[in-house]
Design an enzyme around this catalytic site. Structure first.
Site, short mmCIF file in Angstrom:
data_model
loop_
_atom_site.label_atom_id
_atom_site.label_comp_id
_atom_site.label_asym_id
_atom_site.label_seq_id
_atom_site.Cartn_x
_atom_site.Cartn_y
_atom_site.Cartn_z
N THR A 145 0.87 -1.19 0.00
CA THR A 145 0.00 0.00 0.00
C THR A 145 0.90 1.23 0.00
O THR A 145 1.33 1.69 -1.04
CB THR A 145 -0.97 -0.01 1.20
N LYS A 167 3.93 -7.06 4.10
CA LYS A 167 3.69 -5.68 3.74
C LYS A 167 3.44 -4.92 5.04
O LYS A 167 2.93 -5.46 6.03
CB LYS A 167 2.51 -5.52 2.78
N THR A 178 1.46 -6.51 13.09
CA THR A 178 0.85 -5.31 12.56
C THR A 178 1.12 -5.13 11.08
O THR A 178 1.73 -4.16 10.67
CB THR A 178 1.34 -4.08 13.35
N GLU A 258 6.42 4.77 7.31
CA GLU A 258 5.98 5.98 6.63
C GLU A 258 6.69 7.23 7.14
O GLU A 258 6.63 7.57 8.32
CB GLU A 258 4.47 6.16 6.82
N ASN A 377 -0.07 10.83 6.35
CA ASN A 377 -1.26 10.32 7.00
C ASN A 377 -2.40 11.33 7.08
O ASN A 377 -3.54 10.95 7.31
CB ASN A 377 -0.89 9.81 8.41
N SER A 382 -7.22 10.40 0.47
CA SER A 382 -7.41 11.14 -0.77
C SER A 382 -6.17 11.08 -1.66
O SER A 382 -6.21 11.57 -2.76
CB SER A 382 -7.73 12.61 -0.46
#
Length: 382
Positions: A145, A167, A178, A258, A377, A382
């Site tokens: 993702t 992933k 997680t 991230e 985040n 969007s």
């Protein structure tokens, strides 16, 4: 270096149209002769439909196929979402000649939106037609993702292997696991031994990755055994191989978290018990002020002591010590070596907290807190 490194497994990764572009559906199939399996799932009380389905499948100790998709978590989607998961398993069973009760399902992506079922089911058929013993890499790519790289690992035993793919880049916090992980082995191991090995491995690897303190609704780790190597290894040796693959994948998750610019190894030593050490390490790893300091390459050891002080771990404040990258900047709960000696220029930072209360120790991995993490985040849906 993939989920098909072990004999007896095929895999595929295809573009089913669940995401706007790229691969988004993976299929992993155990060709046998054994189909033993074990699984560990999120401890979040809000569980995605695929988790609820796969938990039931794993009660039988056997999994022949796993369908995984990115582009949607199928979480908080109500009865229709569970029907979508059931339909996915039924479709895989139909094209592979199986029973749906042999098919585990895993999903990842945005919570609270239904999957495009027609595209998903068509993708299962496409993936089944493309299954190959060399399909592990495409399968690993299909479950990404916000990941920037796909994650695979393999460990060699004496005539047998453990391989896997994972992933995960966000929502990384303990819940036994997680992220989505599929591990495979060609060793001839029965389901109870798989379960023991997997639970022991996740407890000290995936359960000790605490990147952002956010637990997912979809966390799934599966271990499948084909028995194709015809070798039954010593249980301890097998368990260590599973742990090694999990440790490799867990560290890959940390390094791809991230927005992160630092990977932080939090070591708590000198604890009275392992539980005390783990509680203190988690508190340090989740301290946003400390994570900001590390991002700014500031050896602010006071934030470590403040984090430890919020726990119920046994310690005396005037016996605490803290090292950052090997420099003991705090000793006996007070000023230690000159903090200017700490070099924090590099990606990996080690924080060691000595509680001075015993011999137990643990390691938890986390990351710094960056503007990039906030930006990514804030705009995820969007």
């Amino acid at each position: 270096m993939s989920v098909t490194a072990a004999q007896g497994f095929t895999a595929a990764g295809v573009a089913a149209g669940i995401k706007d572009s790229g691969l988004d559906l993976a299929l992993v199939v155990n060709q046998g002769p054994r189909s033993a399996a074990a699984g560990v799932f999120t401890s979040n009380r809000v569980k995605a439909a695929p988790v609820l389905w796969s938990e039931q499948v794993l009660k039988g100790g056997s999994v022949t196929a796993v369908v995984l998709n990115s582009g949607g978590a199928n979480a908080c989607t109500g009865p229709l979402g569970f029907q979508d998961t059931h339909a996915t398993a039924e479709r895989a069973a139909d094209v592979l000649g199986l029973n749906a009760a042999e098919v585990a399902v895993a999903s990842t992506g945005l919570i609270g939106t239904r999957l495009p079922t027609e595209k998903l089911l068509a993708g299962v058929g496409t993936a089944a037609a493309e299954l190959t013993a060399h399909g592990g890499e495409r399968a690993a790519l299909a479950i990404m993702t916000t990941d920037t790289v796909h994650k695979t690992a393999v460990v060699e035993g004496e005539g047998w292997r453990v391989g896997g793919m994972a992933k995960g880049a966000g929502m990384l916090a303990p819940g036994l696991a997680t992220m989505l992980v599929v591990l495979t082995t060609d060793a001839d191991v029965e389901a109870p031994a798989l379960d023991r090995a997997l639970r022991a491995a996740t407890r000290t690897t995936f359960d000790r990755v605490d990147s952002d303190g956010c637990m997912s609704t979809n966390d799934t780790v599966l271990l499948l055994a084909s028995g194709a190597a015809g070798v039954t290894p010593d249980e301890a040796e097998f368990a260590e191989a599973v742990r090694a693959v999990c440790a490799d994948l867990a560290l890959q998750l940390v390094k791809d978290a991230e927005g992160a610019s630092k990977d932080i190894r939090v070591e708590v030593v000198g604890a009275a018990t392992e539980d005390d050490a783990l509680e203190a390490a988690r508190s340090i790893a989740r301290n946003n002020l400390l994570k900001c300091a590390v991002h700014g390459e500031d050896p602010n050891w006071g934030r470590v002591l403040a984090a430890v002080g919020t726990t119920s771990a046994a310690f005396e404040p005037d016996r605490l010590a803290v090292a950052i990258n090997g420099v003991w900047v705090c000793r006996d709960g007070s000023i230690g070596e000159d903090r200017s000696l700490v070099d924090m220029r590099y990606r990996e930072v080690t924080i060691t907290a000595d509680l001075g209360a015993g011999d137990a120790s643990v390691v938890v991995w986390t990351n710094d807190l960056t503007a990039d993490y906030v930006h990514e985040n804030s705009a995820y849906s969007s």
